[in-house]
Design an enzyme around this catalytic site. Structure first.
Site, PDB file in Angstrom:
ATOM      1  CG  ASP A  77       5.568 -32.081  14.131  1.00  0.00           C
ATOM      2  OD1 ASP A  77       5.579 -31.108  13.004  1.00  0.00           O
ATOM      3  OD2 ASP A  77       5.350 -33.080  13.891  1.00  0.00           O
ATOM      4  CG  ASP A  79       9.539 -31.037  11.594  1.00  0.00           C
ATOM      5  OD1 ASP A  79       9.889 -31.811  12.561  1.00  0.00           O
ATOM      6  OD2 ASP A  79       8.397 -31.386  10.864  1.00  0.00           O
ATOM      7  CG  ASP A 165       6.108 -34.699   1.140  1.00  0.00           C
ATOM      8  OD1 ASP A 165       6.291 -33.468   1.497  1.00  0.00           O
ATOM      9  OD2 ASP A 165       5.352 -35.268   2.292  1.00  0.00           O
TER      10      ASP A 165
END
Ligand code: ATP
Ligand code: MG
Length: 467
Positions: A77, A79, A165
């Site tokens: 995907d 983002d 992260d």
């Protein structure tokens, strides 16, 4: 000499402390150097990036998409991150745009069934954008374990980066000049094949324990090593996963096991002691019988899931959960049969028991628990393939999943079921007329009246009421 030591230690310090925001250096990787072309970027994501740019905002492709493009992998995907706040994104994309999320407010821009997720830069309230204490209390909150409850303080790109992260997930592709911004030494980590948490690992895991699971998923997917400091705390912090909402855990389980690398994910979860927080009952049985049957069934089910994903076929959460919980369910069923339950009651009660216990770790939406029960129940009905019964079974809405499940059981060592599985394989290849003859033949010739195939190995007493 002393100067040399100073220089070397400075080099070592600066290269390993890129994830420290005070010492990090911002690197720009030019279009020429990174080689990613706009053709590789999803056209809807490009549309969103250009839409934001035209409206005067900064807009970047971020996270896994940039990482995967750098690695030559097709992204799952795309983002987008921007300095426009969710309401401003809504003003640009109007009806296409839906604002979602409380814990983490986001804009979804939809193009038919495709959605581009647009996040606003997250800040910490300490950066350039001044935020009142009251507003901060309203927008960012942690509980007493340090877990982030909300994260809706908006900031700048210089702040956003430190909330991500892993370094490799913190690359920003700038739509203004097609360059990539690297704050945390991500390019170097990509070259090394290394996953490194940004900031202090323990604090970051406390803020969001799901990052431990994400480490496992990315290590399996990318074939990366987890850097020592990122790896060490996982062994002792796994129990924090109990504090994660069960609904989120369910979503994470799907991401883990529908990643196309489920076998590797499973091995790593076990190695890091995390599996027990995800499937406690399965873990318990695995620890009793390390070399035996349950492990094989889980592995075969995961192998089959990986193969389906790699072949572009659909996968169903209920199959995964039915496989993971099959052995615990069977064990409970045996206990209930010993208590003189009928076969059907024992199955029903055992399914209730294991599902009730599983949802302490991860939720399972009702529609999937219903499907799991059907897959399990069909395991006891597929052997009853005589005459018209086979036709009824074949049109059952969960037949295909149950047949695949039977195949997995054969692969996992239940060789006595191979004949039955092959029978159903042949049956499905025939046209309806041939199927009738085939199923009746079975009844008349091969297995007259007292067929053992149709008998349920768990049934102690005759129970004609079933079905
Ligand atoms: P995938 O290939 O699975 O989509 P991804 O890295 O894009 O991997 P997403 O869950 O789509 O992962 O998240 C997009 C980005 O948002 C991540 O790359 C990361 O920068 C950030 N992110 C997501 N989850 C977290 C988290 N729990 N903590 C910090 N940052 C996160
Ligand atoms: Mg992603």
């Amino acid at each position: 000499m002393q100067n040399f030591i100073k220089k070397v230690s400075f080099f070592l310090f600066s290269s390993s402390s890129n994830t420290d925001r005070n010492t990090s250096k911002r690197t720009i990787i030019s279009r020429k150097k990174h080689g990613i072309s706009r053709k590789q970027i999803d056209k809807h994501a490009l549309d969103v990036l250009y839409g934001l740019k035209r409206a005067g905002y900064d807009a970047y492709l971020v996270g896994g998409a940039v990482r995967d493009l750098m690695l030559g992998i097709e992204p799952k995907d795309f983002d987008v991150v921007t300095n426009a706040e969710p309401e401003q994104v809504k003003q640009i994309f109007k009806k296409r745009c839906r604002l979602i999320g409380r814990r983490f407010r986001l804009a979804h821009v939809g193009y038919g069934r495709n959605i581009v997720e647009v996040a606003t830069f997250r800040g910490d309230g300490e950066g350039e954008k001044k935020i009142s204490r009251k507003q901060l209390n309203n927008t960012r909150a942690t509980d007493d374990t340090g877990k982030l409850l909300r994260d809706n303080v908006y900031g700048t790109i210089n702040e956003d980066i430190w909330r991500r992260d892993f370094t490799v997930n913190s690359l920003y592709y700038n739509i203004k000049d097609f360059s990539i911004i690297d704050y945390a030494g991500a390019e170097e980590d990509i070259k090394k094949g290394q996953l490194r948490l940004i900031g202090d690992p323990k604090t970051r895991y406390r803020e969001d324990p799901v990052r431990m699971i994400r480490a496992i998923r990315f290590a399996a997917k990318l074939g990366f090593d987890i850097e020592q400091k990122t790896k060490d705390p996982i062994y002792e912090m796994g129990s924090l996963l109990k504090n994660v909402s069960h609904a989120r855990m369910f979503e994470e389980v799907l991401k883990l096991f529908h990643s196309g690398f489920a076998v590797e994910v499973f091995e790593k979860l076990r190695q890091f002691g995390l599996f027990k927080y995800i499937f406690p009952q399965t873990h318990h049985l695995l620890s009793l019988e390390e070399q035996g049957f349950p492990r094989m069934l889980v592995i075969e089910a995961l192998k089959s899931t990986d193969q389906r994903i790699q072949a572009g076929k659909s996968v169903n959460p209920s199959f995964l959960f039915a496989a993971m919980l099959w052995e615990p369910m069977k064990q409970r069923m045996e206990q209930h049969l010993a208590e003189d339950f009928t076969h059907q009651d024992a199955l029903y009660a055992a399914a209730n028991d294991v599902i009730r216990e599983q949802i302490i770790a991860t939720s399972i939406p009702k529609r999937f628990t219903a499907q799991m029960r059907e897959i399990w129940s069909l395991q006891f009905r597929l052997p009853k393939n005589n005459g018209v019964k086979s036709q009824k079974l074949q049109v059952h809405r969960r037949f295909r999943a149950a047949y695949d499940f039977l195949g997995v059981r054969v692969l996992a060592g239940e060789t006595e079921l191979k004949e039955l599985f092959d029978w159903w394989t042949v049956y499905q290849q025939k046209n309806p007329l041939e199927q009738v003859a085939y199923a009746n033949n079975l009844q008349q010739d091969k297995y007259p009246k007292k067929t053992n195939l149709g008998r349920n190995p768990y049934r102690k007493r005759r129970d004609d009421s079933e079905e």
